[in-house]
Design a protein around this motif. Structure first.
Motif, PDB file in Angstrom:
ATOM      1  N   MET A  25      -2.049  49.327  47.760  1.00  0.00           N
ATOM      2  CA  MET A  25      -1.075  49.128  46.915  1.00  0.00           C
ATOM      3  C   MET A  25      -0.978  47.578  46.605  1.00  0.00           C
ATOM      4  SD  MET A  25       2.838  50.207  47.790  1.00  0.00           S
ATOM      5  CE  MET A  25       4.235  49.620  47.005  1.00  0.00           C
ATOM      6  N   VAL A  26      -0.530  47.225  45.455  1.00  0.00           N
ATOM      7  CA  VAL A  26      -0.342  45.848  45.177  1.00  0.00           C
ATOM      8  C   VAL A  26       0.803  45.123  45.498  1.00  0.00           C
ATOM      9  CG1 VAL A  26      -0.314  44.370  43.100  1.00  0.00           C
ATOM     10  CG2 VAL A  26      -1.763  46.291  43.061  1.00  0.00           C
ATOM     11  N   SER A  27       0.851  44.020  46.141  1.00  0.00           N
ATOM     12  CA  SER A  27       1.983  43.398  46.664  1.00  0.00           C
ATOM     13  C   SER A  27       2.731  42.919  45.656  1.00  0.00           C
ATOM     14  CB  SER A  27       1.734  42.613  47.790  1.00  0.00           C
ATOM     15  OG  SER A  27       1.056  41.508  47.150  1.00  0.00           O
ATOM     16  N   LYS A  28       3.837  42.687  45.526  1.00  0.00           N
ATOM     17  CA  LYS A  28       4.933  42.066  44.650  1.00  0.00           C
ATOM     18  C   LYS A  28       4.575  40.590  44.736  1.00  0.00           C
ATOM     19  CE  LYS A  28       8.456  44.132  42.868  1.00  0.00           C
ATOM     20  NZ  LYS A  28       9.725  44.490  42.682  1.00  0.00           N
ATOM     21  N   SER A  29       4.575  39.998  43.428  1.00  0.00           N
ATOM     22  CA  SER A  29       4.736  38.629  43.261  1.00  0.00           C
ATOM     23  C   SER A  29       6.101  37.950  43.614  1.00  0.00           C
ATOM     24  CB  SER A  29       4.190  38.184  41.972  1.00  0.00           C
ATOM     25  OG  SER A  29       4.498  36.852  41.685  1.00  0.00           O
ATOM     26  N   PRO A  30       6.332  36.864  44.198  1.00  0.00           N
ATOM     27  CA  PRO A  30       7.388  36.013  44.497  1.00  0.00           C
ATOM     28  C   PRO A  30       8.039  35.781  42.967  1.00  0.00           C
ATOM     29  CG  PRO A  30       5.724  35.161  45.837  1.00  0.00           C
ATOM     30  CD  PRO A  30       4.818  36.259  44.933  1.00  0.00           C
ATOM     31  N   LEU A  31       7.226  35.534  41.817  1.00  0.00           N
ATOM     32  CA  LEU A  31       7.783  35.169  40.691  1.00  0.00           C
ATOM     33  C   LEU A  31       8.724  36.603  39.932  1.00  0.00           C
ATOM     34  CD1 LEU A  31       5.156  32.904  38.928  1.00  0.00           C
ATOM     35  CD2 LEU A  31       7.358  32.432  40.079  1.00  0.00           C
ATOM     36  N   ASP A  32       8.468  37.838  40.726  1.00  0.00           N
ATOM     37  CA  ASP A  32       9.145  39.099  40.318  1.00  0.00           C
ATOM     38  C   ASP A  32      10.591  38.991  40.594  1.00  0.00           C
ATOM     39  OD1 ASP A  32       6.835  40.114  39.163  1.00  0.00           O
ATOM     40  OD2 ASP A  32       6.336  41.237  40.968  1.00  0.00           O
ATOM     41  N   ASP A  33      10.977  38.031  41.593  1.00  0.00           N
ATOM     42  CA  ASP A  33      12.372  37.839  41.965  1.00  0.00           C
ATOM     43  C   ASP A  33      13.027  36.663  40.937  1.00  0.00           C
ATOM     44  OD1 ASP A  33      14.759  37.617  43.225  1.00  0.00           O
ATOM     45  OD2 ASP A  33      14.298  36.245  44.782  1.00  0.00           O
ATOM     46  N   PRO A  34      14.073  37.095  40.098  1.00  0.00           N
ATOM     47  CA  PRO A  34      14.698  36.419  39.106  1.00  0.00           C
ATOM     48  C   PRO A  34      14.925  35.176  39.660  1.00  0.00           C
ATOM     49  CG  PRO A  34      15.542  38.404  39.053  1.00  0.00           C
ATOM     50  CD  PRO A  34      14.649  38.620  40.075  1.00  0.00           C
ATOM     51  N   GLU A  35      15.670  34.971  40.929  1.00  0.00           N
ATOM     52  CA  GLU A  35      16.004  33.732  41.460  1.00  0.00           C
ATOM     53  C   GLU A  35      15.004  32.757  41.587  1.00  0.00           C
ATOM     54  OE1 GLU A  35      18.740  33.165  45.237  1.00  0.00           O
ATOM     55  OE2 GLU A  35      19.782  34.613  43.881  1.00  0.00           O
ATOM     56  N   LYS A  36      13.959  33.397  42.371  1.00  0.00           N
ATOM     57  CA  LYS A  36      12.830  32.469  42.556  1.00  0.00           C
ATOM     58  C   LYS A  36      12.093  31.930  41.458  1.00  0.00           C
ATOM     59  CE  LYS A  36      11.919  34.238  47.249  1.00  0.00           C
ATOM     60  NZ  LYS A  36      10.911  34.830  48.205  1.00  0.00           N
ATOM     61  N   ALA A  37      11.770  32.943  40.544  1.00  0.00           N
ATOM     62  CA  ALA A  37      11.535  32.594  39.125  1.00  0.00           C
ATOM     63  C   ALA A  37      12.101  31.493  38.638  1.00  0.00           C
ATOM     64  CB  ALA A  37      11.124  33.808  38.210  1.00  0.00           C
ATOM     65  N   ALA A  38      13.349  31.396  38.488  1.00  0.00           N
ATOM     66  CA  ALA A  38      14.391  30.555  37.904  1.00  0.00           C
ATOM     67  C   ALA A  38      13.999  29.119  38.512  1.00  0.00           C
ATOM     68  CB  ALA A  38      15.802  30.895  37.627  1.00  0.00           C
ATOM     69  N   TYR A  39      14.215  29.292  39.823  1.00  0.00           N
ATOM     70  CA  TYR A  39      13.909  27.838  40.443  1.00  0.00           C
ATOM     71  C   TYR A  39      12.464  27.294  40.069  1.00  0.00           C
ATOM     72  CZ  TYR A  39      13.080  24.764  44.268  1.00  0.00           C
ATOM     73  OH  TYR A  39      12.650  23.600  44.834  1.00  0.00           O
ATOM     74  N   ALA A  40      11.358  28.161  40.248  1.00  0.00           N
ATOM     75  CA  ALA A  40      10.077  27.646  39.844  1.00  0.00           C
ATOM     76  C   ALA A  40       9.991  27.309  38.311  1.00  0.00           C
ATOM     77  CB  ALA A  40       9.099  28.946  40.028  1.00  0.00           C
ATOM     78  N   TRP A  41      10.354  27.873  37.370  1.00  0.00           N
ATOM     79  CA  TRP A  41      10.447  27.554  36.045  1.00  0.00           C
ATOM     80  C   TRP A  41      11.328  26.144  35.916  1.00  0.00           C
ATOM     81  CZ3 TRP A  41       6.574  28.421  33.311  1.00  0.00           C
ATOM     82  CH2 TRP A  41       5.786  29.658  33.432  1.00  0.00           C
ATOM     83  N   ALA A  42      12.437  25.990  36.439  1.00  0.00           N
ATOM     84  CA  ALA A  42      13.085  25.040  36.221  1.00  0.00           C
ATOM     85  C   ALA A  42      12.340  23.674  36.977  1.00  0.00           C
ATOM     86  CB  ALA A  42      14.268  24.984  37.298  1.00  0.00           C
ATOM     87  N   ARG A  43      11.548  23.835  38.029  1.00  0.00           N
ATOM     88  CA  ARG A  43      10.846  22.901  38.460  1.00  0.00           C
ATOM     89  C   ARG A  43       9.800  22.555  37.604  1.00  0.00           C
ATOM     90  NH1 ARG A  43       6.696  23.854  43.305  1.00  0.00           N
ATOM     91  NH2 ARG A  43       5.763  21.896  43.684  1.00  0.00           N
TER      92      ARG A  43
END
Length: 97
Positions: A1-19
């Motif tokens: 099974m493929v593990s989920k990417s942390p970027l799938d979480d909208p909160e973490k993705a928003a923080y990462a893209w803001a950075r």
């Protein structure tokens, strides 16, 4: 099974893209400064170079710095969020008999 990417979480993705956008804004400012310094150093006041020379230098330096910073920013984004760790590298062994 493929593990989920942390970027799938909208909160973490928003923080990462803001950075990432913050890094790109900083690099854009540094690029403008480097281009202005390069043009100032190349300009000697005698006017033997064409305006096209200065345009080419500015575009060459600017494009190279922005492309490099965009690609390196994506590497930092991928590594910093744990997106790289979520990749499944368990490939079957290719044994030749």
């Amino acid at each position: 099974m493929v593990s989920k990417s942390p970027l799938d979480d909208p909160e973490k993705a928003a923080y990462a893209w803001a950075r990432y956008r913050r890094i790109m804004r900083l690099m854009f400012g540094i690029t403008i400064g480097v281009v202005l310094i390069a043009i100032a150093l190349l300009y000697d006041g005698e006017g033997t170079e064409s305006i096209h020379f200065y345009i080419a230098v500015a575009l060459g330096i600017g494009f190279t710095m922005l492309l490099t910073s965009a690609l390196m920013g994506l590497v930092f984004l991928s590594n910093g969020t744990g997106h790289d760790a979520a990749v499944d590298n368990n490939l079957p062994d290719n044994e030749v008999d």
